[in-house]
Design a protein around this motif. Structure first.
Motif, PDB file in Angstrom:
ATOM      1  N   CYS A  38      -7.048 -37.254 -70.862  1.00  6.70           N
ATOM      2  CA  CYS A  38      -7.960 -36.945 -69.688  1.00  6.70           C
ATOM      3  C   CYS A  38      -6.444 -36.867 -69.279  1.00  6.70           C
ATOM      4  O   CYS A  38      -5.276 -37.587 -68.609  1.00  6.70           O
ATOM      5  CB  CYS A  38      -8.490 -38.052 -69.089  1.00  6.70           C
ATOM      6  N   ILE A  46      -7.438 -31.968 -59.450  1.00  5.20           N
ATOM      7  CA  ILE A  46      -8.009 -31.175 -60.485  1.00  5.20           C
ATOM      8  C   ILE A  46      -7.824 -32.173 -61.534  1.00  5.20           C
ATOM      9  O   ILE A  46      -7.022 -32.777 -62.349  1.00  5.20           O
ATOM     10  CB  ILE A  46      -6.716 -29.814 -60.932  1.00  5.20           C
ATOM     11  N   GLU A  48      -8.628 -32.973 -65.899  1.00  4.31           N
ATOM     12  CA  GLU A  48      -8.729 -32.067 -66.806  1.00  4.31           C
ATOM     13  C   GLU A  48      -8.548 -32.642 -68.124  1.00  4.31           C
ATOM     14  O   GLU A  48      -8.319 -33.556 -68.365  1.00  4.31           O
ATOM     15  CB  GLU A  48      -7.678 -30.909 -67.156  1.00  4.31           C
ATOM     16  N   ALA A  50      -8.893 -32.430 -72.452  1.00  5.79           N
ATOM     17  CA  ALA A  50      -9.087 -31.687 -73.614  1.00  5.79           C
ATOM     18  C   ALA A  50      -8.533 -32.363 -74.803  1.00  5.79           C
ATOM     19  O   ALA A  50      -7.913 -33.399 -74.886  1.00  5.79           O
ATOM     20  CB  ALA A  50      -7.581 -30.859 -72.874  1.00  5.79           C
ATOM     21  N   SER A  57     -11.953 -27.945 -73.651  1.00  5.17           N
ATOM     22  CA  SER A  57     -10.867 -28.755 -72.123  1.00  5.17           C
ATOM     23  C   SER A  57     -12.472 -28.319 -71.687  1.00  5.17           C
ATOM     24  O   SER A  57     -12.831 -27.100 -71.383  1.00  5.17           O
ATOM     25  CB  SER A  57      -9.689 -28.123 -72.202  1.00  5.17           C
ATOM     26  N   TYR A  58     -12.235 -29.005 -70.185  1.00  3.26           N
ATOM     27  CA  TYR A  58     -12.762 -28.802 -69.447  1.00  3.26           C
ATOM     28  C   TYR A  58     -11.990 -29.347 -68.245  1.00  3.26           C
ATOM     29  O   TYR A  58     -11.178 -30.800 -68.531  1.00  3.26           O
ATOM     30  CB  TYR A  58     -14.026 -30.012 -69.572  1.00  3.26           C
ATOM     31  N   SER A  59     -12.021 -28.864 -67.035  1.00  2.00           N
ATOM     32  CA  SER A  59     -11.722 -29.545 -65.891  1.00  2.00           C
ATOM     33  C   SER A  59     -12.050 -29.068 -64.720  1.00  2.00           C
ATOM     34  O   SER A  59     -13.157 -28.719 -64.634  1.00  2.00           O
ATOM     35  CB  SER A  59     -10.510 -28.137 -65.082  1.00  2.00           C
ATOM     36  N   THR A  60     -12.385 -29.923 -63.515  1.00  2.00           N
ATOM     37  CA  THR A  60     -12.857 -30.640 -62.320  1.00  2.00           C
ATOM     38  C   THR A  60     -12.484 -30.661 -61.818  1.00  2.00           C
ATOM     39  O   THR A  60     -10.737 -31.210 -61.485  1.00  2.00           O
ATOM     40  CB  THR A  60     -14.127 -31.437 -62.878  1.00  2.00           C
ATOM     41  N   TRP A  75     -17.473 -33.952 -68.505  1.00  2.00           N
ATOM     42  CA  TRP A  75     -17.718 -32.591 -68.893  1.00  2.00           C
ATOM     43  C   TRP A  75     -18.984 -33.006 -70.028  1.00  2.00           C
ATOM     44  O   TRP A  75     -19.265 -32.667 -70.949  1.00  2.00           O
ATOM     45  CB  TRP A  75     -16.231 -33.487 -69.982  1.00  2.00           C
TER      46      TRP A  75
END
Ligand SMILES: [Zn+2]
Length: 100
Positions: A38, A46, A48, A50, A57-60, A75
């Motif tokens: 992370c 941001i 993320e 992955a 992956s995921y980002s928020t 995620w």
């Protein structure tokens, strides 16, 4: 005479909780343990996560209080949403477009 005061405080360091925030998690996709990293960029706000194994992956969005675990659980939430299987008893098919 030498009253020894208990100056011999045993070197008990106040247990500093080395709160190492977990920043690696197991991947919800490939199930590898600790394969998910992370990163939180507070400048860009941001966060993320992955997986370096399957590259998912995921980002928020992130803010000061965002912790890796938050991102990770988000995620997972997202995954669950996406993966909501076409369960049979999911009657509420408001959008049954070409269900082949
Ligand atoms: Zn993975």
């Amino acid at each position: 005479m030498g009253k020894r005061k208990a100056s011999v405080r045993s070197k008990m360091e106040p247990k500093k909780k080395v709160q190492k925030l977990a920043t690696t998690f197991s991947c919800p996709f490939c199930n590898h343990a600790d394969s998910v990293d992370c990163t939180i960029d507070l400048k860009l706000r941001i966060a993320e996560v992955a997986c370096h194994v399957c590259k998912e992956s995921y980002s928020t969005k992130a803010h000061e209080l965002t912790e890796p675990i938050d991102v990770y659980s988000e995620w997972i939430d997202e995954c669950e949403k996406v993966n909501v299987p076409l369960s049979d008893d999911h009657r509420d098919s408001s959008h049954d477009d070409n269900f082949v």
